[in-house]
Design an enzyme around this catalytic site. Structure first.
Site, short mmCIF file in Angstrom:
data_model
loop_
_atom_site.label_atom_id
_atom_site.label_comp_id
_atom_site.label_asym_id
_atom_site.label_seq_id
_atom_site.Cartn_x
_atom_site.Cartn_y
_atom_site.Cartn_z
N HIS A 18 0.82 -1.21 0.00
CA HIS A 18 0.00 0.00 0.00
C HIS A 18 0.85 1.26 0.00
O HIS A 18 0.37 2.33 -0.39
CB HIS A 18 -0.97 -0.01 1.19
CG HIS A 18 -2.17 -0.87 0.95
ND1 HIS A 18 -3.44 -0.52 1.34
CD2 HIS A 18 -2.29 -2.07 0.33
CE1 HIS A 18 -4.30 -1.48 0.98
NE2 HIS A 18 -3.61 -2.43 0.37
N ASN A 56 -7.49 1.68 3.13
CA ASN A 56 -6.62 1.65 4.30
C ASN A 56 -7.35 1.75 5.63
O ASN A 56 -6.94 1.13 6.62
CB ASN A 56 -5.60 2.80 4.22
CG ASN A 56 -4.65 2.66 3.05
OD1 ASN A 56 -4.47 1.56 2.52
ND2 ASN A 56 -4.05 3.76 2.63
#
Ligand code: HEM
Ligand SMILES: *[C@@H]1O[C@H](CO)[C@@H](O)[C@H](O)[C@H]1NC(C)=O
Length: 337
Positions: free
Chosen positions: A81, A109
């Site tokens: 990420h 997230n």
């Protein structure tokens, strides 16, 4: 052959001259292989400036995984990420402040990424040993490799020398990270946008051989998709309620039900038997162009392991900040003053 003659062929006093040309050739070949990684240096980047850096990261990751095996998965995902948003620059680690919105609250997230405290602890140790020397972005890359190794997966050498961003982007986190409802074309596009091939995409997806997903991310699949095993769907429905919005949203399901915490090729075997947890997982094996690769990885763990390692090195060299760009953060959660 007498020992003295043998020693002549391996003179202890000058082992380097014979190896240097080989190393140079390898370094040049590696530099030419991908443009994005050209600026990163080798894994010995901190050998002089912070000799215990890699050992410190390795032992901290080993301890964290021993205490909570899922943490290995979480640290691997943190690096992914990071790299898909502005490149591997630790932008994912920046906290929101009154005047600054980071990536932690973005859709992929929020309420999902884990492992920030493990990175904080590693950074704290490294700042004590060698202040402002080891970047948060490099910590993420090394911790991801060490996590995979701890969980029984392959290992690889991590090019180093990344520096840390002074910015982050919630909107890029929302646009550039693929979501669990993506189909094959969506997945291929998301990875192609980062310079990653079809093979890289399929190999990297094998990361879902470890870790957990929340019910809200697989609900639509286990209640409505038709390309899944009936018994598999029935058992998941037992722990993931159909109704959205309640506590059940966060119920955790293993991404690889056959061996949830082992970094093996079980993920690909699951796809063959229509037991992929996410819609995006099963999309890799549904009559499309990647079926053959999924079959190959399911039957050849070694081939998947080496493709995964190579793809991790590629992903880890996405748009790094090097030289005098960015900074070495003192605290991974905020930019330096
Ligand atoms: C191919 C596109 C991908 C999609 C659509 C995707 C999506 C997701 C989703 C939705 C979750 C569950 C999050 C939650 O419910 O909280 C997850 C977990 C995870 N993902 Fe991916 N992912 C992808 C690729 C990757 C890649 C490339 C990696 C690493 C190389 C990775 C590593 C992980 C890991 C290890 C977990 C479990 C984390 C944990 O248990 O804390 N994923 N992913
Ligand atoms: C399944 O599909 C139906 C019809 O489109 C829809 O009403 C329902 O909300 C879906 N269920 C889930 C859990 O996504």
């Amino acid at each position: 052959m007498s020992p003295p003659a043998s020693r002549k062929h391996h003179p202890r006093s000058r082992p380097l001259p014979r190896r240097v040309p080989v190393l140079l050739v390898l370094a040049l070949a590696a530099a030419a292989a991908t443009v994005a990684s050209a600026q990163l240096s080798s894994e010995d980047y901190y050998d002089a400036s912070c000799p215990a850096a890699l050992l410190t990261i390795r032992s901290a990751v080993a301890t964290a995984v021993l205490l909570d095996r899922r943490m290995g998965a979480s640290l691997l995902r943190l690096h992914f990420h990071d790299c898909f948003v502005q490149g591997c620059d630790a932008s994912v680690l920046l906290d929101d402040t009154a005047g600054f919105t980071g990536e932690k609250g973005a859709g992929p997230n929020a309420g999902s990424l884990r492992g920030f405290n493990v990175i904080d602890n590693i950074k704290m140790l490294l700042e004590l040993m060698c202040p402002q020397t080891v970047s948060c972005a490099d910590i993420l890359a090394v911790a991801a490799r060490d996590s995979v190794e701890q969980l029984g997966g392959p290992s690889w050498t991590v090019p180093l020398g990344r520096r840390d961003a002074t910015t982050a982007s919630a909107s890029l986190a929302n646009s550039d990270l693929p979501g669990p409802t993506a189909n094959l074309n969506g997945l291929l596009n998301a990875f192609a946008n980062k310079g990653l091939s079809t093979t890289d995409m399929v190999a990297l997806s094998g990361a879902h051989t470890v870790g957990r997903a929340q019910c809200k991310n697989c609900r639509a699949r286990i209640y409505n998709d038709t390309d899944l095993d009936a018994a598999f769907a029935a058992s998941l429905r037992g722990s993931c309620p159909a109704r959205a919005g309640g506590a059940g949203d966060g119920a955790l399901e293993p991404l690889d039900g056959s061996s949830p915490d082992d970094f093996d090729n079980g993920y690909f075997g699951n796809l063959l038997s229509r037991r992929g947890l996410l819609h995006s997982d099963q999309a890799l094996f549904g009559g499309g162009a990647t079926d053959g690769l999924v079959r190959a990885y399911a039957s050849d763990a070694g081939r998947w392991g080496s493709d995964f390692a190579a793809a991790m090195v590629k992903m880890a060299s996405t748009s790094p900040l090097t030289g005098t760009d960015g900074e070495i953060r003192v605290n991974c959660r905020r930019v330096n003053n």
